[in-house]
Design an enzyme around this catalytic site. Structure first.
Site, PDB file in Angstrom:
ATOM      1  N   CYS A 188     -10.248  -1.425 -10.341  1.00  0.00           N
ATOM      2  CA  CYS A 188      -9.554  -0.344  -9.650  1.00  0.00           C
ATOM      3  C   CYS A 188      -8.217  -0.793  -9.070  1.00  0.00           C
ATOM      4  CB  CYS A 188     -10.442   0.256  -8.564  1.00  0.00           C
ATOM      5  SG  CYS A 188     -10.965  -0.952  -7.338  1.00  0.00           S
ATOM      6  N   ARG A 198      -9.821   5.296  -0.963  1.00  0.00           N
ATOM      7  CA  ARG A 198      -9.405   4.397   0.118  1.00  0.00           C
ATOM      8  C   ARG A 198      -9.591   5.116   1.453  1.00  0.00           C
ATOM      9  NH1 ARG A 198      -5.438   2.785  -3.947  1.00  0.00           N
ATOM     10  NH2 ARG A 198      -5.455   0.529  -4.157  1.00  0.00           N
ATOM     11  N   ARG A 244       1.442 -10.122  -1.880  1.00  0.00           N
ATOM     12  CA  ARG A 244       1.729  -8.905  -2.648  1.00  0.00           C
ATOM     13  C   ARG A 244       2.795  -8.037  -1.996  1.00  0.00           C
ATOM     14  NH1 ARG A 244      -3.921  -5.536  -2.082  1.00  0.00           N
ATOM     15  NH2 ARG A 244      -2.712  -3.661  -2.421  1.00  0.00           N
ATOM     16  N   GLU A 299     -12.236  -9.406  -5.315  1.00  0.00           N
ATOM     17  CA  GLU A 299     -10.782  -9.486  -5.127  1.00  0.00           C
ATOM     18  C   GLU A 299     -10.315 -10.789  -4.503  1.00  0.00           C
ATOM     19  OE1 GLU A 299      -9.497  -5.973  -3.003  1.00  0.00           O
ATOM     20  OE2 GLU A 299     -11.162  -6.049  -1.608  1.00  0.00           O
ATOM     21  N   ASN A 347      -5.238  -6.099  -7.500  1.00  0.00           N
ATOM     22  CA  ASN A 347      -4.038  -6.286  -6.656  1.00  0.00           C
ATOM     23  C   ASN A 347      -4.223  -7.507  -5.767  1.00  0.00           C
ATOM     24  OD1 ASN A 347      -3.435  -3.797  -7.712  1.00  0.00           O
ATOM     25  ND2 ASN A 347      -4.068  -2.680  -5.886  1.00  0.00           N
ATOM     26  N   ASP A 348      -5.361  -7.532  -5.077  1.00  0.00           N
ATOM     27  CA  ASP A 348      -5.608  -8.672  -4.203  1.00  0.00           C
ATOM     28  C   ASP A 348      -5.990  -9.912  -4.993  1.00  0.00           C
ATOM     29  OD1 ASP A 348      -5.047  -7.999  -1.512  1.00  0.00           O
ATOM     30  OD2 ASP A 348      -6.693  -6.563  -1.573  1.00  0.00           O
ATOM     31  N   HIS A 360       0.803  -1.213   0.000  1.00  0.00           N
ATOM     32  CA  HIS A 360       0.000   0.000   0.000  1.00  0.00           C
ATOM     33  C   HIS A 360       0.840   1.269   0.000  1.00  0.00           C
ATOM     34  CE1 HIS A 360      -3.189  -2.889   0.600  1.00  0.00           C
ATOM     35  NE2 HIS A 360      -3.903  -1.984  -0.039  1.00  0.00           N
TER      36      HIS A 360
HETATM   37  C1  PEP Z   1      -7.040  -4.196  -4.961  1.00  0.00           C
HETATM   38  O1  PEP Z   1      -6.902  -5.116  -4.150  1.00  0.00           O
HETATM   39  O2  PEP Z   1      -6.797  -4.300  -6.168  1.00  0.00           O
HETATM   40  C2  PEP Z   1      -7.502  -2.882  -4.494  1.00  0.00           C
HETATM   41  C3  PEP Z   1      -7.816  -1.933  -5.344  1.00  0.00           C
HETATM   42  O3  PEP Z   1      -7.532  -2.676  -3.156  1.00  0.00           O
HETATM   43  P1  PEP Z   1      -6.228  -2.430  -2.251  1.00  0.00           P
HETATM   44  O4  PEP Z   1      -5.049  -2.308  -3.164  1.00  0.00           O
HETATM   45  O5  PEP Z   1      -6.461  -1.177  -1.474  1.00  0.00           O
HETATM   46  O6  PEP Z   1      -6.179  -3.641  -1.407  1.00  0.00           O
HETATM   47 MG    MG Z   2      -7.733  -4.940  -2.152  1.00  0.00          MG
END
Ligand code: PEP
Ligand code: MG
Length: 767
Positions: A676, A471, A639, A605, A628-629, A364
């Site tokens: 996203c 966020r 990650r 996710e 991402n997740d 993050h």
């Molecule tokens: C994701 O997981 O892709 C996402 C947008 O949320 P975050 O990166 O805040 O976990």
């Molecule tokens: Mg996420």
């Protein structure tokens, strides 16, 4: 055996430099195995040779002199085969190569094991004996275990530069030192390092000089007295409630903090030139190590007390120090683990670059850095960050490299790169106000991900059409307690007002995993599979309801709010959350506020959600993929872990197929689907995401213009053709390069251009 291993590794880890570490290894391993010889040969990849670096038992005059080529002798053989060689009579092996200087002719038995770190051969650890015998399997297993544990320590010591006598010493890096990490946020910056330690974490306090001796001594006295006072009052409060022996512990603590004990030791380190927190770290670490090496379990446990004391004194020192840091213009912020609040500490106009020892491009902190457009390198695991304050640095966020004390030539080279980049970005500004429409008239809404107020301004400047992900945890992370309902309302109102009438998708609190709140710590063995996102807030409806009410109140008269739920794995969570949102809505209405019920959506996710898209879609108004997740959970790759960052591929065929399935299933239910995750901000990925049929792409403001530029240049028909080709492939890396190749052929190479050009030139500089 385990104890011996542990003791040796601890002693080696505490050594002052690589040579000292190697000397300890050979001495201790020889003792533990009761052999006559133990030696370490290190491999130098620049000239492909092994050099004898330390020995007990061979002639010491051979150290640094005895050398073997990569394929020479038994040492070369161990390295090439990457496995132990165990011989009764070394001289009878066809690969045996006698080195006269060592005087090894009298030793017959030979056992050599490779020292391997991250698949790279660092050297060979050898034991030898006069007696003709094979080392038994326990001895072999011991040496292999030893070598595996020492590999990390040796790799770290090598990276700090102390391998070559003529090279860099960690305390005074005067020559270019290059440290490889992974790209966190694109761009290049040149600046001066400021090392920040996470609050009250003694192990990561950097070494630093000071300007004013008296100031350091006064700060120490103040901190010691504050902790003593704190102890006295805690002890007084607990009097009568604690048994006698527990209370005695406070007296022990107080005595340890006494001016004649730890206080005195720290003071003399300060007189030697170390700033107070550094002096404290050194003294505490020495004591902790001594306790940990003790055989008696009770005494070993006392290490915990000393650590605790150290932490308390540090917290007190840091309180003073934090207010006094002077950030130079072009600050390169370096930390063992970057956090959102650290980014917020530095005045924005002074922050040039970021370097984190831990984490990867999907952490993050990196996502925030991208949102702010600050070149960042993550996971620079070998960086001797303790020693860097005040050093000139280059942060190459495109290639994931951090340079310390760069040479004049390297600086000149990067100066050109910075200028090129500025020119490219300026060129893109011309399309800020244009819509994202393909040449065959297909419109792709580009939204942004936000979290801080600074990225809001940048987003609007670049023509964002909405917020696909706000966020909300970011403002929570910048505070020392949960923000109240009215505080939250104010923060959310700013977001909603700034973008109105454009829609703003506010995600409910997504903490856990690598996003922790200092005032709400979650300690788990496996945090990414633990209490995260919606799981936390459904267990704490009071937090959830306050947040939703604040969002609703903030949207009065604007009506551009959308609420999104993170980490959904089943329909029950959606139903519970919807129930609470309706309740909050009714409560706000009953206060007389005219609030519309906002659209509610879910994030896809986790793999389970991929297979339940239709069921989830039936219950909500929109969906959005958090790639991402989703990538992390589909590929089982943390990650945040630099060790496995090379396995994290959003172009993995499994991820692409999952994305396509989610798009199709959402549309079957008549619901819009966006994305996203960071993938949406990669121009190469954006082309195929558009072809998959996403209704909206949401990304960090930094990437918006690059993506818009690429999509305005490629037709939807061509993007679909490219997608049809790559979706048949079975390998993430091949998919990525095929996409890059296709885009270059279509004249879109410019979005990759700077990167490839720079890659070439960095290689050419030979740095
Ligand atoms: C994701 O997981 O892709 C996402 C947008 O949320 P975050 O990166 O805040 O976990
Ligand atoms: Mg996420």
């Amino acid at each position: 055996m385990l104890n011996t291993l542990r003791t040796i590794v601890q002693e080696v880890s505490a050594a002052s430099d690589l040579q000292a570490a190697l000397d300890i290894i050979v001495q201790k391993v020889r003792e533990a195995m009761r052999t006559e010889v133990c030696s370490v040969y290190l491999f130098d990849s620049e000239n492909s040779t092994y050099t004898l670096m330390a020995t007990e038992g061979l002639n010491k005059t051979a150290i640094g002199v005895a050398k073997l080529s990569q394929s020479e002798g038994l040492i070369g053989q161990v390295g090439q085969r990457e496995e132990p060689i165990n011989l009764e009579e070394a001289a009878s092996h066809p690969k045996f190569h006698y080195i006269r200087e060592t005087g090894e002719e009298k030793f017959h038995a030979f056992l050599g094991v490779p020292i391997i770190h991250h698949r790279m051969i660092l050297g060979v650890l050898v034991v030898q004996q006069q007696e003709r015998r094979r080392f038994d399997e326990h001895e072999e297993a011991f040496l292999v275990t030893m070598s595996a544990q020492l590999a990390g320590v040796i790799a770290h010591a090598e990276a700090t530069g102390s391998l070559h006598v003529t090279s860099i010493s960690p305390s005074s890096i005067t020559k270019t030192a290059r440290f490889q990490g992974s790209p966190g946020a694109t761009g290049v910056s040149i600046g001066e390092a400021v090392v920040l330690a996470p609050a009250a974490d003694l192990s990561v306090v950097p070494d630093r000089d000071y300007k004013d001796l008296d100031k350091e001594l006064v700060a120490l006295d103040k901190a010691l007295e504050a902790v003593r006072e704190d102890m006295r009052s805690t002890a007084a409060k607990l009097a009568g409630r604690l048994p006698e022996e527990e209370r005695a512990l406070f007296d022990v603590y107080l005595r340890m903090l006494d001016d004649n004990a730890l206080g005195q030791e720290i003071r003399s380190r300060i007189h030697e030139g170390h700033w107070a927190p550094g002096a404290l770290r050194q003294v505490i670490q020495e004591h902790v190590q001594n306790f940990e090496l003790m055989d008696d379990a009770y005494l070993r446990e006392r290490a915990v007390d000393v650590k605790d004391l150290g932490r308390r004194v540090l917290a007190s020192l840091q309180q003073d120090e934090q207010d006094n840091i002077e950030y130079p213009d072009n600050t390169v912020l370096v930390s063992e683990e970057l956090t959102a609040s650290m980014l917020a500490d530095v005045p924005h106009n002074k922050l040039a670059g970021l370097v984190s020892v831990r984490g990867s491009s999907n952490s993050h902190a990196a996502i925030l850095a991208r949102a702010l457009g600050i070149p960042t390198v993550m996971g620079v695991v070998e960086l001797p960050y303790h020693k860097l304050t005040g050093k000139p640095m280059i942060v190459d966020g495109n290639l994931g490299i951090a340079y310390v004390s760069p040479s004049k030539e390297l600086l000149e080279h990067y100066q050109v790169v910075v200028e090129e980049e500025q020119e490219f970005t300026k060129g893109l500004e011309a399309i800020s106000d244009l819509a994202c429409v393909t040449p065959d008239h297909f419109r792709v809404p580009l939204w942004v991900n936000t979290g801080l107020m600074t990225d809001t301004v940048r987003s609007l400047d670049r023509g964002a059409e909405g917020v696909g992900l706000y966020r909300t945890e970011v403002p929570f992370m910048l505070r020392e307690r949960f923000p109240s309902e009215s505080e939250q309302e104010k923060i959310y109102r700013q977001q909603l007002e700034a973008f109105a009438p454009r829609p703003v998708t506010m995600r409910t609190l997504d903490i856990g995993g690598d996003k922790s709140l200092s005032y709400f710590p979650i300690k788990e063995d496996n945090p990414f599979l633990g209490w995260r996102g919606i799981r936390v807030t459904l267990d704490h409806p009071e937090i959830f309801l306050v947040q939703v009410r604040a969002m609703l109140k903030a949207s009065v008269g604007l009506d551009n709010l959308r609420i999104m739920l993170p980490m959904i794995t089943n329909v029950f969570e959606v139903e519970e959350a919807l129930h609470l949102i309706h309740r909050a809505h009714a409560e706000v209405l009953s206060e007389g506020l005219p609030v519309m019920m906002p659209p509610v959506g879910v994030m896809i996710e986790v793999p389970a959600a991929v297979y339940q898209v239709r069921e989830l879609a039936k219950r909500v108004d929109f969906l959005s993929i958090g790639s991402n997740d989703l990538t992390q959970y589909l590929l089982a790759v943390d990650r945040n872990n630099p060790r496995v960052a090379g396995l994290y591929h959003s172009f993995h065929p499994a991820v692409l197929q999952a994305l396509q399935k989610v798009v199709d299933d959402s549309h079957r239910e008549g619901k819009t689907i966006g994305i996203c995750g960071e993938m949406a901000g990669d121009p190469v990925a954006a082309v195929i995401l558009m072809a998959m049929g996403f209704d909206m792409l949401s990304m960090s403001a930094t990437n918006l213009l690059k993506v818009k530029w690429a999509l305005r240049k490629i037709t939807m028909a061509r993007a679909k053709e490219i997608l049809a080709e790559v979706i048949k492939l079975d390998n993430a890396m091949v998919i990525r390069s095929s996409l890059e190749l296709a885009l270059c052929r279509d004249g879109l190479g410019k979005v990759l251009g700077i990167k490839s050009k720079r890659f070439k030139s960095s290689q050419e500089t030979g740095e």
